[in-house]
Design a protein around this motif. Sequence first.
Motif, PDB file in Angstrom:
ATOM      1  N   LYS A  30       0.936  -1.167  -0.194  1.00  0.00           N
ATOM      2  CA  LYS A  30       0.165  -0.082  -0.010  1.00  0.00           C
ATOM      3  C   LYS A  30       0.652   1.286   0.100  1.00  0.00           C
ATOM      4  CE  LYS A  30      -4.010  -2.317   0.501  1.00  0.00           C
ATOM      5  NZ  LYS A  30      -5.358  -2.634  -0.008  1.00  0.00           N
ATOM      6  N   SER A  31       2.196   0.478   0.032  1.00  0.00           N
ATOM      7  CA  SER A  31       2.629   2.599  -0.047  1.00  0.00           C
ATOM      8  C   SER A  31       4.403   2.455  -0.987  1.00  0.00           C
ATOM      9  CB  SER A  31       3.271   2.706   1.993  1.00  0.00           C
ATOM     10  OG  SER A  31       4.574   3.806   1.773  1.00  0.00           O
ATOM     11  N   MET A  33       7.003   4.316  -0.197  1.00  0.00           N
ATOM     12  CA  MET A  33       7.550   4.856   0.781  1.00  0.00           C
ATOM     13  C   MET A  33       9.144   4.399   0.115  1.00  0.00           C
ATOM     14  SD  MET A  33       6.976   7.005   4.396  1.00  0.00           S
ATOM     15  CE  MET A  33       8.336   7.877   4.859  1.00  0.00           C
ATOM     16  N   THR A 326       2.780   4.302  10.938  1.00  0.00           N
ATOM     17  CA  THR A 326       2.646   2.532   9.749  1.00  0.00           C
ATOM     18  C   THR A 326       3.228   2.008   9.827  1.00  0.00           C
ATOM     19  OG1 THR A 326       0.840   4.122   9.265  1.00  0.00           O
ATOM     20  CG2 THR A 326       1.422   3.084   8.554  1.00  0.00           C
ATOM     21  N   SER A 328       4.369  -1.172   6.977  1.00  0.00           N
ATOM     22  CA  SER A 328       3.915  -1.585   6.187  1.00  0.00           C
ATOM     23  C   SER A 328       4.710  -2.599   5.427  1.00  0.00           C
ATOM     24  CB  SER A 328       3.752  -0.851   4.995  1.00  0.00           C
ATOM     25  OG  SER A 328       3.025   0.634   5.824  1.00  0.00           O
ATOM     26  N   GLN A 347      -0.503  -2.768   5.578  1.00  0.00           N
ATOM     27  CA  GLN A 347      -0.370  -2.157   6.478  1.00  0.00           C
ATOM     28  C   GLN A 347      -1.089  -1.847   7.713  1.00  0.00           C
ATOM     29  OE1 GLN A 347      -0.325   1.787   4.646  1.00  0.00           O
ATOM     30  NE2 GLN A 347      -2.957   0.985   3.976  1.00  0.00           N
ATOM     31  N   ARG A 390      -6.364   1.531  -1.589  1.00  0.00           N
ATOM     32  CA  ARG A 390      -4.924   2.107  -0.960  1.00  0.00           C
ATOM     33  C   ARG A 390      -4.636   2.168   0.478  1.00  0.00           C
ATOM     34  NH1 ARG A 390      -0.432   4.289  -4.749  1.00  0.00           N
ATOM     35  NH2 ARG A 390       1.386   4.400  -3.610  1.00  0.00           N
ATOM     36  N   ASN A 391      -5.777   2.918   1.456  1.00  0.00           N
ATOM     37  CA  ASN A 391      -5.632   2.931   2.733  1.00  0.00           C
ATOM     38  C   ASN A 391      -5.817   1.657   3.370  1.00  0.00           C
ATOM     39  OD1 ASN A 391      -4.254   5.525   1.487  1.00  0.00           O
ATOM     40  ND2 ASN A 391      -6.686   6.368   1.988  1.00  0.00           N
TER      41      ASN A 391
END
Length: 438
Positions: A30-31, A33, A326, A328, A347, A390-391
């Motif tokens: 979902k990320s 980052m 969070t 993930s 996540q 996605r969250n």
Amino acid sequence: MKTLRFAVTLALLGGVSAFATNARVESMGKSSMFIMDDISIFDNPANINLYPNFLIGELGNYLYHQDSVKLGQNRDPLEPWFGGIFSLDIGGGNSLSIAGALNRKEERLFKYFPDKIYAGALKFNPKDIGTQGTVAPDPVTNFDGFLGGNFNNKAFGAHIYIAHQDGMYDNGTISTAAFVSAVQGDIGTNIEINKDNSFEAAFGMARIQYGPRDRSFGDADLFSYFASARFFTGIDAIRGHLIPAANFRNMSAPGREEFEVRGGCGVDAAFDRGFFWMGLNLFYNKQKADSNWVQNTDGASIYRDIKGNKKGLAGDVTQLWQFGGTISFGIERNIWWDWFVIRVGGQKTIAYADYNTGTRNQNSVLCPDKNGCPKDGNYFVTNEVNDGTRNDNVGFGFGINIEEKLKIDMTVAEDVMFRNPFQGEGRLISRVSATYSF
């Protein structure tokens, strides 16, 4: 054509896919980052230099919370878009790049748009959303433009995004209140320090506006600022990387403000025919909303554009702040055939929140209770468990890789394994993304 050697190393260590579409990210953690991917061009425009001669796009999405289609009926997926990156070798391993995308919705800006614009008096019943006011239109320009260059393994890039609609909504209904606008400009760099280490950073500005009254482009209270940075350092023992990352966003829109700082650390690792990553980030978030922002009992947001309303925010406004983190993870692996990959990830967010009603606007858009918040309070929050976006909590998907050229990624609908196959209910896939390298 040569690109950054570090990007090539990342692709090789990834083992499965050199590119990460929205569907891939949505399926495995979902990320984005803590992973290097082509979607990062929208976070750092310098990264267009990592993907020369490259097409990207989405057939659209079919998200759970938007699924109102009855059995036996059909509906096309929402929000399709497409784009491409084209590069020119100028010798010595250096290159110039140009890129663009059409119809992409920048949700980090669109999240501040209201569902409806209401130009009525201060006395307002949020139940009136069904009969009064103007539906906020969807922007129609939705254009991304990029320019970049790679010089001696140092990449630079610039990006502009424009999304605008003025005067029309709902399939041709004309209204002077139908006005939304989002403009963003940002620059970035990606520097290869050596074959095992790379640093990237980006900075940008945006202007967000909506409502029936246009304002001067230079109004300071309409401008937002954001920046991000991350560092990839190789770890030979796990055939992967340690990835510290940080970003901040100071966002302003008519009647709303949001400030967020986020930082954390992740790690990725390659294994036989597969790739794994995980990360933890902490965040501090503070939001403010004036009394001209309310929500109805269905959670729809309403912006009241009141004549003479002050610019910016001041005084006893509604406030919500959160502090939390969070965690993930994502994993993917080729199974059965080299061209087929399966993915899973998830996540979990936990944060402490404090809500202050300020002017006692119990129907504030920041209120976590759709029935209203007449009192202040504090509580813990987490991300949605299963709304299909996605969250939410977990994701699952698969990908098809045809000769390392055409790659198609799909997010599987999260309830697909729990349906009655004899009723033909629901949809099997919630998002389809694709890339092509030439």
